[in-house]
Design a protein around this motif. Sequence first.
Motif, PDB file in Angstrom:
ATOM      1  N   VAL A 124       0.844  -1.198   0.000  1.00 49.98           N
ATOM      2  CA  VAL A 124       0.000   0.000   0.000  1.00 49.98           C
ATOM      3  C   VAL A 124       0.879   1.248   0.000  1.00 49.98           C
ATOM      4  CG1 VAL A 124      -1.715   1.299   1.302  1.00 49.98           C
ATOM      5  CG2 VAL A 124      -1.941  -1.172   1.091  1.00 49.98           C
ATOM      6  N   LEU A 125       1.904   1.263   0.834  1.00 49.64           N
ATOM      7  CA  LEU A 125       2.811   2.412   0.875  1.00 49.64           C
ATOM      8  C   LEU A 125       3.529   2.590  -0.463  1.00 49.64           C
ATOM      9  CD1 LEU A 125       4.315   1.952   4.437  1.00 49.64           C
ATOM     10  CD2 LEU A 125       2.548   3.558   3.711  1.00 49.64           C
ATOM     11  N   GLN A 126       3.899   1.477  -1.075  1.00 47.38           N
ATOM     12  CA  GLN A 126       4.544   1.529  -2.378  1.00 47.38           C
ATOM     13  C   GLN A 126       3.584   2.064  -3.441  1.00 47.38           C
ATOM     14  OE1 GLN A 126       5.900  -2.286  -3.785  1.00 47.38           O
ATOM     15  NE2 GLN A 126       7.610  -1.370  -4.919  1.00 47.38           N
ATOM     16  N   SER A 127       2.319   1.710  -3.345  1.00 45.75           N
ATOM     17  CA  SER A 127       1.339   2.219  -4.314  1.00 45.75           C
ATOM     18  C   SER A 127       1.123   3.721  -4.146  1.00 45.75           C
ATOM     19  CB  SER A 127       0.017   1.460  -4.190  1.00 45.75           C
ATOM     20  OG  SER A 127      -0.627   1.796  -2.990  1.00 45.75           O
ATOM     21  N   ILE A 128       1.165   4.198  -2.917  1.00 44.38           N
ATOM     22  CA  ILE A 128       1.050   5.649  -2.688  1.00 44.38           C
ATOM     23  C   ILE A 128       2.245   6.357  -3.316  1.00 44.38           C
ATOM     24  CG2 ILE A 128       1.058   7.454  -0.914  1.00 44.38           C
ATOM     25  CD1 ILE A 128      -0.529   5.457   0.858  1.00 44.38           C
ATOM     26  N   PHE A 129       3.430   5.787  -3.128  1.00 45.62           N
ATOM     27  CA  PHE A 129       4.632   6.350  -3.751  1.00 45.62           C
ATOM     28  C   PHE A 129       4.500   6.367  -5.270  1.00 45.62           C
ATOM     29  CE2 PHE A 129       8.671   5.385  -5.875  1.00 45.62           C
ATOM     30  CZ  PHE A 129       9.336   6.585  -5.640  1.00 45.62           C
TER      31      PHE A 129
END
Length: 195
Positions: A124-129
């Motif tokens: 999820v954090l990677q998708s936000i990035f």
Amino acid sequence: MAKRFGFGSLVSWFRRRVVDPLHQILRRGAEPKQLAFSAALGSTLGLFPICGVPVFLCGLAIAVLGSHCNAPTVMLTNFIVTPVELSMVIPFLRFGEFITGGPHFALTSDALKKVVTGKASWEVLQSIFHALLGWFVASPFILVGLYVLCLPCFKMLVHRLAVAPSSPNKPLGSIASPRKSLGSPTEARVKVRDV
């Protein structure tokens, strides 16, 4: 009750929130180039893929750019593109994944549940990035494209609706009245009393 939430109320709301403020901005006589740049900037910043952040970005841009942008236009266009902001998150996410060659993030209810409950995983954090990266790379092209589209529109609208001079360097007195300007306040009082 149907009339209260019907088409008429939507038109009234649109007129109050979009048309009337735009009309006021245009009647102030700002430069079309400045208005086009401000509209493009407000729209571009308004598409930032994290909800709530565009308002702060617009405020920061207004503070940094000062008189180079028209603050009401920046904020108005930010307000107008808010519904589009949510629809652009997925294209920015996919574009960011394409740029980095990262894994495809599956948009499922399970992923949404993890975000809402605070159990966000690395994916999820990677998708936000990826979404932020997609917006960051696309934003200069969006800004220039919107500027090119907005400039002829604002030239036409300012020409039709402006009552003030279109340049902030021209004083109102030189355009409004060909009479000799008064030199001092005392002279103004004497002129008024003579009438």
